[in-house]
Design a protein around this motif. Structure first.
Motif, PDB file in Angstrom:
ATOM      1  N   ASN A   1     -41.942 -25.401 102.623  1.00  0.00           N
ATOM      2  CA  ASN A   1     -40.820 -25.770 101.752  1.00  0.00           C
ATOM      3  C   ASN A   1     -41.232 -25.796 100.278  1.00  0.00           C
ATOM      4  N   SER A   2     -42.448 -26.253 100.027  1.00  0.00           N
ATOM      5  CA  SER A   2     -42.879 -26.462  98.646  1.00  0.00           C
ATOM      6  C   SER A   2     -43.092 -25.154  97.886  1.00  0.00           C
ATOM      7  N   GLU A   3     -43.133 -24.033  98.583  1.00  0.00           N
ATOM      8  CA  GLU A   3     -43.445 -22.758  97.911  1.00  0.00           C
ATOM      9  C   GLU A   3     -42.210 -21.927  97.598  1.00  0.00           C
TER      10      GLU A   3
ATOM     11  N   ARG B   1     -40.811 -21.304  93.853  1.00  0.00           N
ATOM     12  CA  ARG B   1     -41.618 -20.392  93.037  1.00  0.00           C
ATOM     13  C   ARG B   1     -41.417 -18.944  93.500  1.00  0.00           C
TER      14      ARG B   1
ATOM     15  N   VAL C   1     -32.558 -25.853  96.974  1.00  0.00           N
ATOM     16  CA  VAL C   1     -33.368 -27.056  97.160  1.00  0.00           C
ATOM     17  C   VAL C   1     -34.810 -26.616  97.399  1.00  0.00           C
ATOM     18  N   ASP C   2     -35.705 -27.572  97.427  1.00  0.00           N
ATOM     19  CA  ASP C   2     -37.082 -27.237  97.786  1.00  0.00           C
ATOM     20  C   ASP C   2     -37.167 -27.181  99.298  1.00  0.00           C
TER      21      ASP C   2
END
Lengths: 632, 366
Positions: free
Chosen positions: A364-366, A369, A53-54
């Motif tokens: 969380n958003s990274e 990537r 998940v993110d």
């Protein structure tokens, strides 16, 4: 023994007598207040989900995910390699097909080891190690690089080594203690979300402040440099306390047990994953060639992260007791400490407020990537350390009537040798169109999701296939004719010599060519095919496929264009359509007739060979014996 | 002679301290530098300065090259923290603007991360950015709530406007300050007239009101938005705790239709596993799903209900190998006495050698 007792006593005394005042800090998004630490982004809280998940998955979910993939895949096996201080199992997973040999047989697969979660608060590392397992599981039948690696390597992963510590950080995902320890600056947090060390003598209650400073730094617990620098400490309260002895911790012993799954003598690569600082530390093996290889591999891993990571080579002969120092020194293999992002600015890199130690709290958003990039980094490193590229088979057809005019392949006959088996050789002719199909032992090109050939991200190695026809004519003049194709000439459909890949997508290419412009095979005394292609990591093909390449501290039987041992390959000129019996590695541009070199080329039964020195010695002894008998 | 040696030693030590004041600094020595320059005392005086005095102090620190860099930046950083609790006015804005454009240079060697890597000691500009966001949030909230008669319309217009990360922050703080009735008015208006509003803004309102309808709307509107999605996902991990059982199940089942929400929905379903319910039936069906089956196994493993275990046991002899393996996973994760008994029996009867080996190994280790 007495020394260890004294160290433990010292530890106990300092831990009891040091005054401890602990305050609970709470990380928030933007909320301000007493003992609130606003990060400037959502505080990651562990999420229950097996699939990525993110965000960051709970340990329970990660473990279930590993077990699920292990059960579903024939190419993933798991075992318990040890237990933590609190008796929890530590698992390692092997990504490899059920046999222990490479595709060609005879040679044992090389092994790699990647470790995650050694420092509890470094949350990105269990996600990265899990992502690697997931990538291989979902591509295990891709007929490309993942299947190739599963069939030719034994890749060992420890997703979380410091399970106790990791669970402690997840138990208190937004809380930590600010403790007062004389060696720490005034704003260093300990325990809870910011626990680094293992949980020796530590309970799981954040409110028990007395044990907040305890535990052993598992990345200072290793020979040969255990307790040899001021970057580790004999003080039990220190963040870098190295333990009562090298290898004292059960988690350390588990790591060594994982190495034995290689088995250890097959290890060719080691990474210990950490955060943060955005760099790779390269362990020093003490051997120049090994260090060069380590540096070369690191360059490719760096490319996978858009060259945003720095490379730092360890100095020889000194260290601080880390895992990579241990593996570099013990096994003489490329060994690294990976420090994932962010860099020195910490969370400011992502627009955060730069709260102290927020570099350990990746937003969380990274993470999606980071998982992707660092999985690519491991893939290219393992690919480099598998086997160098070598030409395996060639077929040439006359285009006008599709007749096979030349065909042969290298076949492994032992762990150290291949034989060239030629099935057809009708020769070539001038001014006619031919097509050549050349197959290698590994996928040679990176592809995107649509099977389009491309360079590995952020590299510029040549991706077009090429070969040359070289020779010497009746007038002793050398000639070379090069043929270069397009990247799309690498084959991505099955079909073998009937025009497809041999075993893996992009392991073969096909080109058409015409011998004109004054090159007439009818007037040649030597006519050879020359191959000079690099794989997608930029490694040139082996110049001598007759010897099987292996790895011991550096590459063995990996030859350069002049037949010398190398780590970078060269031009393979071993396949001859017209053979004048000259030694291998003849460069047709240098038309000099030389005596055979002192180092004999490898024996090949199909061509006959020169007698070895040993054989001559035996012959001499037999003759001598006969002479003695005659005299008697 | 000893006196000369002692003096020389002092000079050398002082030189070492001066050398250590250069960049990067060992944090241990930074403490000494701070003490030497009375940093703690200076920080305490900041609290007693007026806004204009603080501006003078900030300007003085920015222009003064006399004190060590790390001392100046520490003090500037403390000023940025002090501004957090100060109101927005022209003087404070001026101070903050100075700090926003400042580029921190002081580094120290953080021993515990990239152990030889220097990191920024005091990120002054980043801290000033927090002040900007705080003040913007405060003024936005003030604007939205200044007339209680049209708060609902103003809030909805604001949420329908262009996206920004700050909007989430505004909404969270707004919901903390609004009355329940005001929030309810906003929720009802959204359902009535503006059902197209993004999930990002629906979810905090749904959470505050514990509104099933708003949750269902948020799930329906859920779309990938990298800036917001991590927070959105987290909001949807609490459905089982916030809503009554029947409503929670409704929302969780709706989440199954979105691949990005499936796993978090399945994990929460473990609270509602009862024999014969839709949830347990759904979970058993999901075992065969290549993507979601692992999550279903983990959810089922949370139940010690004998009928659930018996169903898992019968699944061990399914013709679908994926169902077999997922059922093994559920039993292994459960690991209670009954589950182990079932698995022990399985390894005696199964013809699959690899599974037999793997399960036997797990039983030994457990």
């Amino acid at each position: 023994m007495a020394r260890r007792f004294l160290i433990s006593l010292f530890h106990t005394i300092t831990c009891i007598t040091l005054p401890l005042q602990a305050v609970v800090w709470t990380y928030t998004n933007t909320e301000e207040g007493i003992n609130l630490k606003p990060l400037g982004y959502q505080v990651p809280i562990p999420i229950n989900s097996l699939v990525p998940v993110d965000g960051f998955r709970s340990y329970e979910s990660l473990h279930a995910r590993h077990q699920d993939l292990m059960l579903l895949s024939d190419n993933i096996t798991g075992q318990i390699i040890g237990s933590t201080q609190n008796g929890r199992s530590i698992w390692a997973y092997q990504l490899s097909d059920p046999d222990t040999l490479i595709d060609e047989g005879f040679l044992t697969e090389g092994a790699t080891l990647q470790n995650g979660g050694i420092h509890a608060r470094e949350w990105s590392t269990p996600e990265v190690t899990t992502a690697i397992i997931e990538r291989f599981a979902s591509n295990e039948a891709d007929n490309w690089v993942y299947q190739y690696l599963l069939q030719n390597m034994n890749m060992i992963i420890i997703p979380v080594l410091n399970v106790d510590g990791y669970l402690q950080t997840q138990r208190y995902p937004d809380q930590t203690l600010k403790t007062t320890y004389s060696d720490d600056p005034s704003d260093w947090p300990r325990d809870g979300r910011m626990r680094r060390k293992n949980m020796r003598n530590v309970d799981e209650e954040l409110s028990t402040a007395n044990d907040a400073l305890w535990g052993i730094d598992l990345n200072r617990n290793h020979d040969p440099y255990w307790n040899s620098s001021n970057r580790s400490s004999p003080n039990g309260n220190s963040l870098v306390y190295h333990g009562s002895g090298s290898g004292s911790e059960s988690e350390t012993q588990a790591l060594y047990a994982a190495a034995a799954l290689g088995p250890a003598n097959q290890l060719r690569f080691f990474v210990d994953s950490h955060s943060f600082s955005q760099l790779w530390y390269i362990g020093n093996t003490g051997i120049s060639r090994s260090n060069s290889i380590a540096s070369s591999v690191a360059q490719r891993m760096k490319a996978a992260t858009n060259h945003s990571y720095t490379l730092v080579a360890d100095s020889p002969g000194v260290g601080i007791g880390t895992t990579s120092e241990h593996f570099a020194d013990t096994y003489k293999i490329p060994s690294y400490i990976l420090e994932t992002e962010p860099g020195g600015n910490g969370s400011v890199q992502y627009g955060g407020y730069g709260v102290s130690h927020s570099g350990f709290i990746l937003p969380n958003s990274e993470i999606d990537r980071v998982r992707y990039e660092l999985t690519n980094a491991s893939v290219i490193a393992w690919y480099m350390q598998s086997v160098p590229p070598v030409v395996k088979a060639v077929e040439i057809r006359r285009v006008s009537d599709d007749t096979i005019v030349f065909s042969g392949q290298w076949q492994a006959t032992s762990a150290s040798n291949r034989d060239w088996v030629e099935s057809i050789n009708l020769g070539l002719s001038a001014n006619e169109e031919f097509s050549i199909w050349v197959a290698y032992n590994k996928p040679m090109r990176w592809m995107d999701d649509n099977n389009n050939i491309m360079a590995f991200p952020n590299t510029s190695y040549s991706i077009n296939p090429q070969f040359s026809i070289e020779g010497i004519n009746v007038n002793n003049q050398g000639f070379v004719r090069e043929f270069v194709g397009a990247s799309s000439d690498w084959l991505t459909q099955p079909g073998g010599a009937g025009v497809g890949y041999l075993q893996y997508k992009t392991d073969a290419f096909q080109l058409t060519f015409n011998l004109n412009q004054g090159i007439d095979p009818a007037n040649a005394t030597l006519l050879a095919l020359a191959f000079h292609n690099n794989d997608f990591a930029g490694i040139n093909n082996d110049a001598n496929p007759a010897t099987m390449t292996d790895y011991y501290q550096y590459w063995v039987n990996f030859e350069s264009s002049t037949g010398e041992s190398s780590d970078s390959g060269g031009i393979d000129r071993t396949i001859r359509i017209i053979n004048d019996g000259s030694p291998d590695y003849t460069d047709p541009n240098v038309v000099v007739i030389v005596d055979p070199p002192v180092v004999e080329p490898p024996q090949r039964e199909s061509r006959g060979g020169s007698p070895t020195v040993g054989f001559l010695l035996i012959l001499f002894m037999l003759c001598l014996n006969q002479v003695r008998r005659f005299r008697q | 002679m000893f006196g000369k040696i002692f003096i020389t030693l002092c000079v050398v030590l002082q030189g070492c301290i001066v050398i250590k004041a250069e960049n990067p600094v060992d944090p241990k020595y930074a403490k000494t530098i701070f003490t030497k320059h009375n940093v703690t005392k200076q920080i305490q005086t900041f609290n007693h300065l007026s806004d204009s005095e603080l501006l003078s102090k900030s300007s003085e620190l920015l222009n003064n090259q006399g004190d060590p860099l790390i001392v100046r930046e520490r003090l500037l950083f403390e000023i940025s923290l002090l501004l957090r609790s100060k109101p927005e006015n022209p003087v404070n804005q001026q101070i903050n603007d100075q700090l926003l454009s400042y580029q921190s240079k002081a580094m120290w060697i953080q021993k515990d991360a990239g152990y030889r890597q220097p990191i920024t000691a005091f990120p002054v500009a980043a801290s000033a950015r927090a002040n900007t966001i705080n003040w913007q949030t405060q003024s936005t909230i003030k604007e939205l709530t200044q007339d209680l008669n049209n708060t609902t319309d103003r809030v909805i217009d604001y949420l329908m406007g262009s996206n920004s990360v700050a909007k989430q922050i505004v909404l969270d703080r707004l919901l903390n300050s609004l009355s329940y009735q005001s929030t309810l008015n906003i929720g009802q208006e959204i359902l009535r007239i503006h059902p197209e509003i993004e999930s990002t803004f629906l979810l905090p309102i749904a959470r505050t009101l514990k509104s099933t309808d708003l949750y269902l709307l948020a799930v329906n509107n859920y779309s990938y938005n990298r800036t917001y999605l991590a927070k959105n996902l987290f909001e949807l991990t609490k459905v089982n705790q916030l809503l009554p059982a029947d409503d929670a199940q409704k929302v969780l089942l709706a989440m199954l239709s979105n691949n990005r929400l499936k796993s978090v929905a399945i994990q929460q379903m473990s609270d509602f596993i009862h024999e014969g319910t839709i949830i347990s039936k759904t979970l058993f069906e999901l075992l065969a799903d290549p993507g979601a089956g692992g999550d279903a196994a983990m959810a089922l493993s949370k139940s010690n209900d004998l009928t659930i275990l018996q169903t898992l046991e019968s699944n061990l002899y399914s013709r679908n190998p994926v169902v077999v393996k997922r059922s093994i996973l559920a039993l292994e994760l459960n690991a209670n006495f009954n589950a182990k008994q079932i698995l022990s029996q399985f390894i005696k009867t199964t013809q699959d050698k690899q599974l037999k080996q793997e399960v036997a190994r797990w039983l030994d280790a457990s």
